[in-house]
Design a protein around this motif. Structure first.
Motif: not given
Length: 124
Positions: A33, A42, A45, A82
């Motif tokens: 991540a 990303l 999350s 996410n």
């Protein structure tokens, strides 16, 4: 384009993990991540608390009911999410497949609707 990756886990498979395996898998997930975040893929999350901590609210015919636990009866329970940025569904599928939790559950991929466009359409 934004996609929401919903992470589902099968509790039976999680319980069957060897001692320390969950933590190693979680560390691998966090490292991955962090790499996606550094690449601008990303956006957010979060991990969710256990399904036993959930409440489900429904209003039917003007009557509100609140029940303990998640809405659906299923082996796989929502464990986290996410929010990613991807060029298209193919890239979103590739990114989802890199998460280790696909081995103990599944990752549902949902395109995020342009809510500002909805706001404009309904005049809100």
């Amino acid at each position: 384009m934004q996609f929401l990756l919903l992470i589902y886990n099968d509790g039976t498979l999680l319980e069957a993990m060897q001692e320390g395996e969950f933590d190693r898998t979680m560390k691998q997930c966090i490292v991955h991540a962090d790499e996606l975040r550094a690449d601008g893929k990303l956006l957010e999350s979060q991990q969710l608390e256990a399904p036993a901590t959930a409440k489900t609210v429904r209003i039917r015919n003007g009557r509100t009911t609140v029940v303990d636990g998640p809405f659906a009866e299923t082996e796989e329970m929502l464990g986290g999410f996410n929010l990613i940025e991807a060029a298209d569904m193919d890239e979103a599928v590739r990114i989802a497949g890199e998460f280790p939790w696909t081995k103990t559950g599944s990752v549902e991929i949902r395109p995020v609707r342009d809510f500002e466009a909805v706001r404009r359409r309904v005049g809100a």
